[in-house]
Structures are given as C-alpha cells and as structure tokens.
Design a protein around this motif. Structure first.
Motif, short mmCIF file in Angstrom:
data_model
loop_
_atom_site.label_atom_id
_atom_site.label_comp_id
_atom_site.label_asym_id
_atom_site.label_seq_id
_atom_site.Cartn_x
_atom_site.Cartn_y
_atom_site.Cartn_z
N ARG A 1 0.83 -1.20 0.00
CA ARG A 1 0.00 0.00 0.00
C ARG A 1 0.87 1.26 0.00
O ARG A 1 0.64 2.20 -0.77
CB ARG A 1 -0.93 0.00 1.22
CG ARG A 1 -1.88 1.19 1.28
CD ARG A 1 -2.63 1.22 2.59
NE ARG A 1 -1.77 1.62 3.71
CZ ARG A 1 -1.49 2.89 4.02
NH1 ARG A 1 -1.98 3.89 3.29
NH2 ARG A 1 -0.72 3.17 5.06
N ILE A 2 1.89 1.26 0.84
CA ILE A 2 2.76 2.43 0.94
C ILE A 2 3.63 2.58 -0.31
O ILE A 2 3.86 3.69 -0.79
CB ILE A 2 3.62 2.33 2.21
CG1 ILE A 2 2.73 2.38 3.46
CG2 ILE A 2 4.65 3.45 2.25
CD1 ILE A 2 3.46 2.13 4.76
N LYS B 1 9.27 -1.17 3.61
CA LYS B 1 9.51 -2.28 4.53
C LYS B 1 8.66 -2.08 5.79
O LYS B 1 8.69 -1.01 6.41
CB LYS B 1 11.00 -2.33 4.89
CG LYS B 1 11.44 -3.62 5.58
CD LYS B 1 12.88 -3.53 6.06
CE LYS B 1 13.88 -3.28 4.95
NZ LYS B 1 14.01 -4.44 4.04
N ILE B 2 7.91 -3.12 6.15
CA ILE B 2 7.08 -3.11 7.34
C ILE B 2 7.51 -4.25 8.26
O ILE B 2 7.36 -5.42 7.91
CB ILE B 2 5.58 -3.26 6.99
CG1 ILE B 2 5.12 -2.12 6.08
CG2 ILE B 2 4.73 -3.33 8.26
CD1 ILE B 2 5.14 -0.75 6.73
N ASP B 3 8.06 -3.90 9.41
CA ASP B 3 8.56 -4.88 10.38
C ASP B 3 9.44 -5.93 9.71
O ASP B 3 9.35 -7.12 10.00
CB ASP B 3 7.40 -5.55 11.12
CG ASP B 3 7.81 -6.02 12.52
OD1 ASP B 3 8.85 -5.55 13.03
OD2 ASP B 3 7.12 -6.85 13.12
N GLY B 4 10.28 -5.46 8.79
CA GLY B 4 11.23 -6.35 8.12
C GLY B 4 10.75 -6.86 6.79
O GLY B 4 11.56 -7.34 5.99
N TYR B 5 9.45 -6.79 6.50
CA TYR B 5 8.91 -7.40 5.29
C TYR B 5 8.93 -6.42 4.13
O TYR B 5 8.44 -5.30 4.23
CB TYR B 5 7.50 -7.94 5.57
CG TYR B 5 7.59 -9.20 6.38
CD1 TYR B 5 7.57 -10.45 5.77
CD2 TYR B 5 7.80 -9.15 7.76
CE1 TYR B 5 7.72 -11.61 6.52
CE2 TYR B 5 7.96 -10.30 8.50
CZ TYR B 5 7.92 -11.53 7.88
OH TYR B 5 8.09 -12.68 8.61
N SER B 6 9.51 -6.87 3.02
CA SER B 6 9.76 -6.01 1.87
C SER B 6 8.65 -6.14 0.85
O SER B 6 8.28 -7.25 0.44
CB SER B 6 11.09 -6.40 1.22
OG SER B 6 11.29 -5.71 0.01
N ALA B 7 8.11 -5.01 0.41
CA ALA B 7 7.06 -4.98 -0.60
C ALA B 7 7.43 -3.97 -1.68
O ALA B 7 7.71 -2.82 -1.37
CB ALA B 7 5.73 -4.59 0.05
N ALA B 8 7.44 -4.41 -2.93
CA ALA B 8 7.85 -3.54 -4.03
C ALA B 8 6.80 -3.54 -5.14
O ALA B 8 6.21 -4.57 -5.46
CB ALA B 8 9.20 -3.99 -4.60
N VAL B 9 6.60 -2.37 -5.71
CA VAL B 9 5.70 -2.19 -6.84
C VAL B 9 6.51 -1.60 -7.98
O VAL B 9 7.25 -0.63 -7.79
CB VAL B 9 4.54 -1.24 -6.47
CG1 VAL B 9 3.72 -0.87 -7.70
CG2 VAL B 9 3.64 -1.87 -5.41
N GLY C 1 3.12 -7.94 -5.83
CA GLY C 1 3.09 -9.04 -4.88
C GLY C 1 1.86 -9.90 -5.04
O GLY C 1 0.74 -9.40 -5.22
N ILE C 2 2.06 -11.22 -4.97
CA ILE C 2 0.95 -12.17 -5.02
C ILE C 2 1.11 -13.21 -3.92
O ILE C 2 2.22 -13.46 -3.44
CB ILE C 2 0.85 -12.87 -6.38
CG1 ILE C 2 2.09 -13.72 -6.65
CG2 ILE C 2 0.62 -11.87 -7.50
CD1 ILE C 2 1.98 -14.61 -7.90
N VAL C 3 0.00 -13.81 -3.52
CA VAL C 3 0.02 -14.94 -2.59
C VAL C 3 -0.72 -16.09 -3.25
O VAL C 3 -1.82 -15.93 -3.80
CB VAL C 3 -0.60 -14.57 -1.23
CG1 VAL C 3 -2.01 -14.04 -1.36
CG2 VAL C 3 -0.56 -15.76 -0.27
N VAL C 4 -0.13 -17.28 -3.23
CA VAL C 4 -0.70 -18.45 -3.88
C VAL C 4 -1.94 -18.92 -3.12
O VAL C 4 -1.96 -18.95 -1.89
CB VAL C 4 0.33 -19.59 -3.95
CG1 VAL C 4 -0.27 -20.84 -4.59
CG2 VAL C 4 1.57 -19.15 -4.73
N PRO D 1 -1.75 -3.08 -4.60
CA PRO D 1 -2.73 -2.46 -5.49
C PRO D 1 -2.46 -2.89 -6.93
O PRO D 1 -1.30 -3.08 -7.32
CB PRO D 1 -2.50 -0.97 -5.30
CG PRO D 1 -1.88 -0.87 -3.93
CD PRO D 1 -1.04 -2.09 -3.78
N GLU D 2 -3.51 -3.06 -7.72
CA GLU D 2 -3.33 -3.51 -9.11
C GLU D 2 -2.56 -2.47 -9.91
O GLU D 2 -2.73 -1.26 -9.72
CB GLU D 2 -4.69 -3.78 -9.75
CG GLU D 2 -4.60 -4.45 -11.11
CD GLU D 2 -3.75 -5.71 -11.13
OE1 GLU D 2 -2.53 -5.59 -11.43
OE2 GLU D 2 -4.26 -6.78 -10.83
#
Length: 390
Positions: A176-177, A251-259, A366-369, A379-380
């Motif tokens: 989101r961020i 990064k949120i509490d260590g978890y990396s999210a990239a768009v 990011g995706i989750v199986v 976000p798309e």
C-alpha cells in the motif's frame, strides 16, 4: 488501530517449529547468520536487524534459543531482541576488523552451554552459508572441532516459504505504501529532474506513511539504464520521451514490498510500444497461471516458451516469479529446474522483465498463492504504461 507488525508470540512459535525440524533431521543445533543487507534469517527468530556488525541466532533441538551480536551491539541487540537470551561474540564484529582488546566477549561454547547442548561430536546446522563469514565459520569450527557442520539453508526455506496471516498483513501494508510512493513520483516527475531526485520523492513518501525503511534500494531508471536487471539510480536527467522504470518499495517490520512498472515521459510509439505491450502481456500470463499444486519449474518453462512463441526469445532475461518476504528476493526461486509445487500462502513477486539493446521494462507486484490461483497483495498495476504529457 495498532501498528501492523509480527507479534512477539509468533517469534517463539518460529523457534519451536525450527526445533522440531532439528529433531527430525537429527541436528543438535542450528546457527543462522545475517548482516545488515541480508538480515532475514536472524531477524525471523529474533526481530533484530543488525547495523555494521553481523548477527546470528542459535537454536537448540530442545527449543531454547539466543541472539548473537557483535561487540558494539550489546544494548542495541538487547533492546530489539524477542528472545530471552543474548550473547556478544567477537566473531560478529564489523568489517573494519577491530580487536577489542579490553572486551571479555562470549564464545560459542558459552552459547551452547546456556542452551543445554552438551557433547563434542554434535551435529550443527549452519544457515545460510552465503551469509556466514569465514570469521564466524572458523569460530564455530574452532569451538567444536569434532562437530559435523551441515549446510542447513533448506530448513530456513521450509520455515519461511509459507507465510502467516501476520506476515501477509505486513506485506499488504508495505505494498500500500509503495504504491503511494509510486503515485507521488508520477505526480512530480518531469524532464530535467535526476533519477536520484525522483528517488528522494519516494523516500519521503514511504517514511511519511509509516514504513520503517525502503524494501529495496529504490529503482528509478531511465532509457539506457532500464536495460539493467539490477542497478542503482544515478544523476542522469530525464529527457522528454524517456521510458522511466519505477520500482519503489516499503519495509514493514522487516517485510519487503515492491511495486514496479514503466512510465513514459511522452508518447510511446513504434517498436518500443510493441515491446512494452508484450511485456505487460507476459506479466498478465504469469498471474493467470499460478495456482497451488502446479510445479514451479513447469510454470517457468511455459513462461520461457511464451517468449519464444511470441518472437521475443532474444529479449528473455529470467523467470516469471521470485519469492518475497523478509527481503525482496528469498528462497525458493522459480526457475526451469525448480521441482517444488506451489503451496497456499507462498508469496512471490510476479516480476516480468524484458530487455532490448536500448531499453528494458519491468512489471512487478506481490501475489500470494491460493488453491484456485493467486491473490494480489499490492494495489493492481496500470493496465498498460502511463504516458505523461509535459
């Protein structure tokens, strides 16, 4: 609403799961190591992210565990540690290699004694070898000369590849961020601005909106540098008509999210448009073909064949997905030689890169199986490539 993070109890659950695997594998202990750049394994158990120095966690098969830090991180490590024990070892010192002659440091036998590990001919798992310096490895070997040291990265893959609901929540917030940062850059970017100035806009945004750090070194590349699979932003100034690659993260509490996706500072036409259209089509193909039970290597082979069938074999760079979580890229990879099946709650970056001799473009989210396919964590992305007018 409270801060999105991993609760303390989940760290203890992770240690217990690891200890059960150690007993299954007939290992007496495991030592996981990391550094400032790749902190994932020790942070997974302890919540601690080292600075300058190295860090480790030792876990006994009986379920006891301790954080291992360098000489200058005694208080820092103790303040951030989710475990009950902490030891200070010179083997985890910083790269300048100070001697600390006045320091009476702990040694690995002190750690193992505290964890209730006895004997000389013991079996010790070490993970990961890539992040275990020779200094640390030699210290383990000197402390336990009769021990068998086992490469145990597979244990960490087993533990980390299936995400909990708390981990998924951290990733969703990061995405989101990251999208907010992307929106901010698109709103402010203009010809004459440098790649690094655009990065500054993104950095400001991720901190303002609650991230602890960037998830990866922010990618803002233009024209020729967009051909780089990995790179760093530069002082290059954007020009009218440039294709600009954005890969922004939080990064949120260590978890990396990239768009990530490309934008154009003008109209996209001709061959460049054809390349961009195919890259986006390949990205959509990946997301449509992921589902639990499918063999990862089969997906990678089919993805490569998709490039071949559409006449873009020479533009292929790498496979369709890479795992993500505590760092931007983690095990297991999805390659043509991969043999593992996708399982629910595995998380990936759908990462589609296509390059020519003059430019490249990437779409990443990011995706989750799931059993039926996959859910989008971020976000798309735009349906195509945003074209900006100046």
């Amino acid at each position: 609403m409270g801060r999105i993070c991993i609760p303390d109890a989940e760290y203890k659950e992770r240690v217990a799961k690891c200890a059960a695997i150690l007993r299954r594998e007939n290992l007496d202990a495991i030592i996981v190591n990391g550094n400032e750049a790749d902190y994932a394994n020790p942070r997974y158990f302890s919540g601690y992210w080292p600075l300058f120095e190295r860090a480790g966690v030792a876990i006994a098969a009986n379920g006891d565990a301790a954080l291992l830090v360098g000489p200058e991180s005694t208080e820092f490590g103790a303040d951030r540690n989710k475990l009950d024990k902490i030891f200070v070892l010179k083997a985890y010192r910083e790269g300048a290699d100070p001697s600390y002659p006045e320091l009476h440091a702990d040694e690995f036998p002190d750690v193992f004694k505290s964890l209730g590990i006895e004997g000389k001919k013991i079996r010790i798992g070490v993970a990961s070898f890539l992040d275990t310096s020779m200094t640390i490895y030699n210290a383990i070997r000197e402390a336990f000369p009769e021990a068998e040291l086992v490469e145990a990265g597979y244990i960490m893959t087993e533990l980390r590849q299936i995400k909990s609901e708390n981990e998924l929540a951290c990733l969703r917030e990061g995405y989101r961020i990251a999208q907010l940062a992307t929106d901010a850059v698109i709103a402010e970017i203009k010809p004459g601005m440098t790649e690094l100035q655009a990065v500054g806009i993104a950095e400001r945004c991720v901190y303002e909106n609650g991230a602890e750090y960037e998830g990866l070194p922010m990618y803002v590349f233009s024209e020729a540098s967009t051909r780089h699979c990995i790179s760093r932003s530069s002082y290059h100034e954007f020009q009218p008509g440039d294709i600009v690659q954005l890969n922004l993260s939080a990064k949120i509490d260590g978890y990396s999210a990239a768009v990530g996706y490309p934008i154009c500072l003008g109209k996209l036409e001709g061959e460049r448009k054809e390349i961009v259209e195919f890259g986006h089509k390949a990205h959509d193909w990946t997301v449509a073909n992921v589902k639990a039970g499918k063999i990862s290597g089969d997906l990678a082979k089919e993805f490569y064949q998709f490039y071949v069938d559409n006449g873009f074999k020479e533009n292929f760079a790498y496979g369709p997905l890479h795992s993500t979580g505590l760092i931007e890229v983690e095990a297991p990879w999805c390659e043509t030689i991969s043999t593992y099946p996708f399982m629910p709650n595995m998380t990936y970056q759908a990462d589609t890169f296509i390059a020519t001799k003059t430019f490249g473009v990437r779409w990443e989210k990011g995706i989750v199986v799931t059993e039926a396919g996959c859910d989008i964590l971020s976000p798309e992305l735009p349906a195509y490539c945003p074209e900006l007018n100046f």
